[in-house]
Scaffold this motif. Sequence first.
Motif, PDB file in Angstrom:
ATOM      1  N   HIS A  38       0.860  -1.187   0.000  1.00  0.00           N
ATOM      2  CA  HIS A  38       0.000   0.000   0.000  1.00  0.00           C
ATOM      3  C   HIS A  38       0.886   1.223   0.000  1.00  0.00           C
ATOM      4  CE1 HIS A  38      -3.352   2.578   2.025  1.00  0.00           C
ATOM      5  NE2 HIS A  38      -3.418   2.636   0.707  1.00  0.00           N
ATOM      6  N   PHE A  39       0.780   2.024  -1.043  1.00  0.00           N
ATOM      7  CA  PHE A  39       1.720   3.113  -1.183  1.00  0.00           C
ATOM      8  C   PHE A  39       1.081   4.499  -1.041  1.00  0.00           C
ATOM      9  CE2 PHE A  39       4.877   0.282  -1.800  1.00  0.00           C
ATOM     10  CZ  PHE A  39       5.136  -0.218  -3.065  1.00  0.00           C
ATOM     11  N   PHE A  40      -0.169   4.629  -1.507  1.00  0.00           N
ATOM     12  CA  PHE A  40      -0.677   5.991  -1.588  1.00  0.00           C
ATOM     13  C   PHE A  40      -2.185   6.023  -1.503  1.00  0.00           C
ATOM     14  CE2 PHE A  40      -0.617  10.402  -2.721  1.00  0.00           C
ATOM     15  CZ  PHE A  40      -1.718  10.616  -3.530  1.00  0.00           C
ATOM     16  N   GLY A 118       3.438   4.204   2.205  1.00  0.00           N
ATOM     17  CA  GLY A 118       4.449   3.148   2.254  1.00  0.00           C
ATOM     18  C   GLY A 118       5.529   3.393   1.224  1.00  0.00           C
ATOM     19  N   LYS A 119       6.631   2.688   1.395  1.00  0.00           N
ATOM     20  CA  LYS A 119       7.731   2.775   0.429  1.00  0.00           C
ATOM     21  C   LYS A 119       7.971   1.392  -0.126  1.00  0.00           C
ATOM     22  CE  LYS A 119      10.159   6.054   3.390  1.00  0.00           C
ATOM     23  NZ  LYS A 119      11.371   6.242   4.210  1.00  0.00           N
ATOM     24  N   GLY A 120       8.459   1.346  -1.339  1.00  0.00           N
ATOM     25  CA  GLY A 120       8.781   0.039  -1.893  1.00  0.00           C
ATOM     26  C   GLY A 120       8.533   0.003  -3.386  1.00  0.00           C
ATOM     27  N   THR A 121       8.705  -1.167  -3.938  1.00  0.00           N
ATOM     28  CA  THR A 121       8.511  -1.392  -5.375  1.00  0.00           C
ATOM     29  C   THR A 121       7.746  -2.688  -5.544  1.00  0.00           C
ATOM     30  OG1 THR A 121      10.687  -0.401  -5.816  1.00  0.00           O
ATOM     31  CG2 THR A 121       9.653  -1.653  -7.595  1.00  0.00           C
ATOM     32  N   THR A 122       6.784  -2.677  -6.418  1.00  0.00           N
ATOM     33  CA  THR A 122       6.094  -3.916  -6.752  1.00  0.00           C
ATOM     34  C   THR A 122       5.418  -3.734  -8.102  1.00  0.00           C
ATOM     35  OG1 THR A 122       4.549  -5.607  -5.960  1.00  0.00           O
ATOM     36  CG2 THR A 122       3.922  -3.316  -5.614  1.00  0.00           C
ATOM     37  N   ASN A 123       4.821  -4.799  -8.576  1.00  0.00           N
ATOM     38  CA  ASN A 123       4.052  -4.695  -9.816  1.00  0.00           C
ATOM     39  C   ASN A 123       2.681  -4.089  -9.528  1.00  0.00           C
ATOM     40  OD1 ASN A 123       5.699  -7.592 -10.577  1.00  0.00           O
ATOM     41  ND2 ASN A 123       5.572  -5.984 -12.112  1.00  0.00           N
ATOM     42  N   VAL A 124       2.138  -3.476 -10.535  1.00  0.00           N
ATOM     43  CA  VAL A 124       0.804  -2.902 -10.409  1.00  0.00           C
ATOM     44  C   VAL A 124      -0.022  -3.398 -11.589  1.00  0.00           C
ATOM     45  CG1 VAL A 124       1.528  -0.785 -11.601  1.00  0.00           C
ATOM     46  CG2 VAL A 124      -0.513  -0.748 -10.177  1.00  0.00           C
ATOM     47  N   ASP A 125      -1.244  -3.764 -11.303  1.00  0.00           N
ATOM     48  CA  ASP A 125      -2.123  -4.290 -12.338  1.00  0.00           C
ATOM     49  C   ASP A 125      -2.659  -3.163 -13.211  1.00  0.00           C
ATOM     50  OD1 ASP A 125      -5.515  -5.089 -12.554  1.00  0.00           O
ATOM     51  OD2 ASP A 125      -3.961  -6.165 -13.672  1.00  0.00           O
ATOM     52  N   GLY A 142     -12.540  15.613 -11.018  1.00  0.00           N
ATOM     53  CA  GLY A 142     -11.506  15.196 -10.079  1.00  0.00           C
ATOM     54  C   GLY A 142     -11.168  13.717 -10.221  1.00  0.00           C
ATOM     55  N   LEU A 143     -10.119  13.298  -9.536  1.00  0.00           N
ATOM     56  CA  LEU A 143      -9.753  11.878  -9.555  1.00  0.00           C
ATOM     57  C   LEU A 143      -9.026  11.511  -8.281  1.00  0.00           C
ATOM     58  CD1 LEU A 143      -9.616   9.242 -11.219  1.00  0.00           C
ATOM     59  CD2 LEU A 143      -7.335   9.962 -11.973  1.00  0.00           C
ATOM     60  N   GLY A 144      -9.611  10.568  -7.565  1.00  0.00           N
ATOM     61  CA  GLY A 144      -8.908  10.004  -6.427  1.00  0.00           C
ATOM     62  C   GLY A 144      -7.962   8.933  -6.922  1.00  0.00           C
ATOM     63  N   LEU A 145      -6.965   8.674  -6.106  1.00  0.00           N
ATOM     64  CA  LEU A 145      -5.993   7.657  -6.502  1.00  0.00           C
ATOM     65  C   LEU A 145      -5.582   6.866  -5.278  1.00  0.00           C
ATOM     66  CD1 LEU A 145      -3.969   6.433  -8.592  1.00  0.00           C
ATOM     67  CD2 LEU A 145      -2.351   8.185  -7.861  1.00  0.00           C
ATOM     68  N   SER A 146      -5.615   5.580  -5.421  1.00  0.00           N
ATOM     69  CA  SER A 146      -5.004   4.743  -4.387  1.00  0.00           C
ATOM     70  C   SER A 146      -4.081   3.770  -5.109  1.00  0.00           C
ATOM     71  CB  SER A 146      -6.056   3.996  -3.575  1.00  0.00           C
ATOM     72  OG  SER A 146      -6.861   3.198  -4.401  1.00  0.00           O
ATOM     73  N   VAL A 147      -2.928   3.593  -4.529  1.00  0.00           N
ATOM     74  CA  VAL A 147      -1.969   2.635  -5.079  1.00  0.00           C
ATOM     75  C   VAL A 147      -1.797   1.555  -4.027  1.00  0.00           C
ATOM     76  CG1 VAL A 147       0.340   2.295  -6.007  1.00  0.00           C
ATOM     77  CG2 VAL A 147      -0.829   4.491  -6.329  1.00  0.00           C
ATOM     78  N   GLY A 148      -2.359   0.401  -4.272  1.00  0.00           N
ATOM     79  CA  GLY A 148      -2.411  -0.641  -3.261  1.00  0.00           C
ATOM     80  C   GLY A 148      -3.637  -0.422  -2.382  1.00  0.00           C
ATOM     81  N   SER A 149      -3.845  -1.292  -1.394  1.00  0.00           N
ATOM     82  CA  SER A 149      -5.029  -1.173  -0.539  1.00  0.00           C
ATOM     83  C   SER A 149      -4.623  -1.204   0.912  1.00  0.00           C
ATOM     84  CB  SER A 149      -5.984  -2.342  -0.782  1.00  0.00           C
ATOM     85  OG  SER A 149      -6.350  -2.382  -2.122  1.00  0.00           O
TER      86      SER A 149
END
Lengths: 452, 917
Positions: A38-40, A118-125, A142-149
């Motif tokens: 979970h990054f953002f 969070g910090k890190g690197t992973t694949n994203v779908d 507008g646009l919300g954004l979440s990277v990971g859950s």
Amino acid sequence: MAEVQHAYRYAGASALDDRSGPHLALVTSATGALPTSHFFEGRVHQPRLVADALTAVHLIVGSRFFTPPNMLAKRIALADPVVTSGGGVLRFEGFSACCSAYIRVDLGPEGYAGEVTGKGTTNVDFNAPMRAALARVRDDHGLGLSVGSGELTLATSNGSVTERKVALPERWVRGMLEVQAFQAGMTPRLEAGSVESLRFLRALPRASTARTPLWIARGAAGLITTTRAVEGGVRVTDSTRLRVLEPLLPGVRHLRVYADPSNQASAWVLDFDGMRVSLVLSAETWRGFSGEGQSLYALMRLGNAGNHSVLDRVRAQLNWQHLLRVDGLALSTGLPGERVADALHALGASGLVGYDVAEQGYFHRVLPFDLSGIEDAHPRLAAARELLEHAAVHLDDGAVFAATVDSDGGAHRVRAVDAEIRCTCPWFARHGAERGPCKHVLAARSAWEARA
Amino acid sequence: MSEVVPEALDHAMSQGDTAAVIAALRDIPQENRPGLAKALRATLRVLAKQDDPHLPWEMKQPLRDRERATQAALFVCGTAKDVADHRIRIEDAAPLAREFAPPCLEGLGDALMSGPWPSLPYINPFIEHGLMQRPDSDAHTLLMMDLPTYAIYQKKASLEAYVAADPTLHPVILRVMEIEGTSDASLAAIDKYRQDAWLGFFHSPWSQAQFGRDVLLDKALDALAQDWPQFRSGWFSRFHERMAPTLDELHARLPRYLALCRSRIPPTVGMALKVIDAVDANHPLATTDLLDALAPAMHAAAKGHALLAMKMIERRLRSEPHAANAAARLLADALGHSDAAVQAKAIKLLGNLALDDSLRDTLNDYLAAVAASNRVALAALAGARPETPHATLDVSLSTPLLPGPCDPSREVPSIDDVDTLAERIAYVFENGTDIDAFEAVVTALTRMAPLDARTRERLAPAAKRLKRLRKPLTQALGQIVAVLLDVTVLPYERQVDAYGEHPGIDIDILDRVMDTVATAQHGAGLEPLDAATHQGGFIDPHRLAMRIAAHAAAGVLPARRAGIRALMRLAPPTGSKPDLRALPDSPLLRAFRYALGDTLDGGELDMPLMVAASRARHPGNDDPILLAALGDLGPDTTRAPVFRWHVDTRTSASGEYVHRRIIVDDGFVPEGADRLLIALHGHQPATFVPRYASQHFNYAGTDEALIRFWATLAPGCLHTFFAAGCRLLGNNLDWSEAQWQNRAYLAPLLEPTVTPGPPGTLLIALALAGKEPGQLALAIDALAQTVLDARIDINALGVDMALLLAGEHVRASRYAKALATAARIAPGMPPVIIRLLEALVAARADDPPRDTALLLSLLHELLLETGMEPGENLRAVLPVLKVTGRSAALRKALLTLRSAAFVAAPVSGPLNFCRRP
């Protein structure tokens, strides 16, 4: 063809959903024991632009600008993009199936309002329905954004993880690594504003010019293309790879084009407020980035006596920084700048750092691939070391660098002529210094430096 | 466990008697049959090796019968993979399956799909006979793409009839709309050659009833949202158009069409814009939705998209004037479009709106970007003062100082040490098109012969490489290296072109190899007479004199052929001529003197040597002295070639097809011509008879290195070389055949020492109309360089281009694009481009070719940007130019440029132009 086995572990599919307004929920692949990375969480300031930029990443990942003549007709699904969170910057990296185009979107703190969790690197779908949905994004909505859950979301959703395995061609993985070293050597060559950039890209040939490299330079009335090498120009083959940038150009502050000293690869960097898109093109579409020997000198030097701890000391400094520079690391480690530069090269070649050509510095990220299975990550380096082990290098006496290297049943001469190191082997004859040193040059240089 | 094949079965198979095979199989217990599979496979392998491809089909029938019988046995005894690996007929498989229920039926579908013949004609019958389930996979869907072909040729039915009759297809047939396919297997690719079979099928009443219009429309939109490449996406836009959705159907899907306005694929955007236009006209969209969807169209490459979007904005503004501010921002974006008409429309619409200061600033920023024809109007809107008279392009033309052929900067570097020699040999082996490097290596090898032990050791890697040389010129060098290293000399592989012909240049190269080796084997440190000393194949007369002196001092008689070749390459002397007085008299020396300008001394003339000297003395021109002395020996001998060309037009009997080709005539080789008249070899023999209409005499063949080498044989005059380029390039402008090597005919035009002459000028005129972008880029560079070097006759180029355009051998649109690019390459180009455009506009005034508007538009913009005045010819032609529409408007605009007074500006160089104050 050798392959690197890789598994995606996604708890669902990325999608544009509607939770009090449009929201792009990007699903990240689980790493280690964690069910997800979970990054953002937050919102982006320029929804339309971010949507176009992420669409460009998806397009590049699914693109094949060159199909080998003996290739099967069916498409090969390759790696999903990679997302890195570090130093407040979110980076999305993608690599084309043919290994000739690398793209990265960097979303900085000025581009969003939210929390980096969070910090890190992973694949994203990234998937086709998501991309189709991105076309509906509007600035005024507008646009919300979440990277990971977050854990809460997982707890309340059907959070079962689906594993999907892919076999990544080793050539593809090596290209993803090598493209960082290419960027490290690049310098800015050209700059253009929004209108000029768009018009110029539109004027480029719509068909591939893979057989006839074009040089891009600044002419009497703007950017021009020519078949003749131009000092300060940028060499490009197959400009169709640049088309992915077209939708982004109307809103760009400026386009900067970088090239490496041997005029092989080029980087096209689009600057927006709070966001940057970088597209790096290989010298030829059929060549890709793999097999290029940009890091070899650095790796060779690091293997020499006295340098063995350099890599470890520099690596110990990594902590998801969004910008790492040689001078800063030299200060913190107490190592000479050239050794730090070598170490960063080596770390890039190992997937542990990426290079930001606009910032002219590295950033910490760990590519989520298991590279241990790549036996010959650098065949030329291994071959050079073998030559040294078999005492095949015979340096000439004297102060001028020259050597005879016993190899392939014969003897090749390596020598310095007019600041260029030459070899008599067919590989050097074919490629010159464009693709890094041949194994004979590597071995001879190493022996020379050891003697010095 | 592997079993031995029972005799009865073995006998039946050897007789090719399938019925007997089946009878024999019945006698074998079921549990024993799998054990026979290994032996049966081995039998099939043996039978495959017996297949003789040279035998006529009817003689192979016994073998085919044996194979068929054995395959039947394997079908009963073997696995699914066996069935996949060996093609068994369905006529045999179906009854065998019913009778024996063999184990191969398990997993048969997967095995066939992953086998070596995953084709529809092979697999579909298995499905139709119930031997396997119809797969629902991407791989099977790819196969299904070719159903129209299967239906027509295998089932003798229309696609609709076939699909309707096969219920197994109904659940899966829509999958063909879900995958992109490949270059060969996609809906678009199949329909291109099957008369839109898929389009017709999905549009048919049966499909619409079976699947429903909603499903079909949604599938099409799903596919369009994927942004597949244009050729494949285009099928879905065409399908959408054929479905002709009703207003209600369109309105129900409005969000999807709004999203498709952002597609990367122009036809998709065009379709979406038309839909939105239709819907908006009847059910007005919310203004924010409309403007958001239209925003990308302002930057669209397709002019029509931007214009349609502006039409919708204009309509909206009529009903909602308060949307003016938001609309104005979009219209300002359209100013960045490259098309002047789009900019003009945007300016016109902006002129109707109240503009705030911020918008005026934005308009100001676009002033430099818009076309010159729009600047005044935009400046008025922005409240700015436009620069007059829009002279934004530098038109200065400086007189260049060109290096001569023997300029020191063009000297081929000498190779004096063995390490450099080894490097350069390796380089030439891998880069055969670098002729200068080839010449340097040949010179050095010959001079260093005989090679000492150290040199041989250094060149050992080169010797190892000899076996891998594949290109003709590298093989020629390889032969020299092999002889000097005393290793096996490998044969030179002569090229064969598409018509089965060998190019004549091979013989000349082999002659040169022999002569070079002979010189080297003298071991006197001699340089070959005919090796180039400077780039492009030129030989410095002083160096030739030194070489002749060295031969004389060594007591070596130079090969006559080498002398001929050397004279052909002789550069004009710069500064003082070489002093030949101390050299012993010989036919070669007499010819050399003649080449340098001496008179004939009345002695016996060595005809081939004198002819070669004649070409050096009179490059591109007749030699009156030798014509009188030796007579007309053919083109490029005592006289220059006479160059003529025309466009040959043939129309089919039905009148539907017109074929044009360019015929270039530069003279034939007379019968019985002396073989030593080497310059004649580039001309077509009188005895050459093409076996195909598209075949041309091709001296250098299809290898790029050999073409480049040809250009160095007589570098003083490349007319014959360029004439060949005209034939080859000029008859492949549409790139119907990939002839990458032909760019080598353009390459010499970039060199400052090359005069194009009439054939080179025609070559540029042709190449500027080429389709292949790399070749076109080279042509543009050639045009620019010859102009900037003042090496080309622009008037002659204009005449050639106009004739080609009038004869419809080339397209105005391609010329417009090429000249637009050329105008921006360098200062000094615009006046030249203007002159060429004027010639093109006048090409066929009574019936202007298609896309003349593009030429007029470019001409108009360039005249405005440079502040130049239209030329005399253009002023005469414009009033009589029969044009309508946009062309007529442009003509009017050009005519109004006449009225301003002008001042002639003196300019050095070949051009004269007039500049308005």
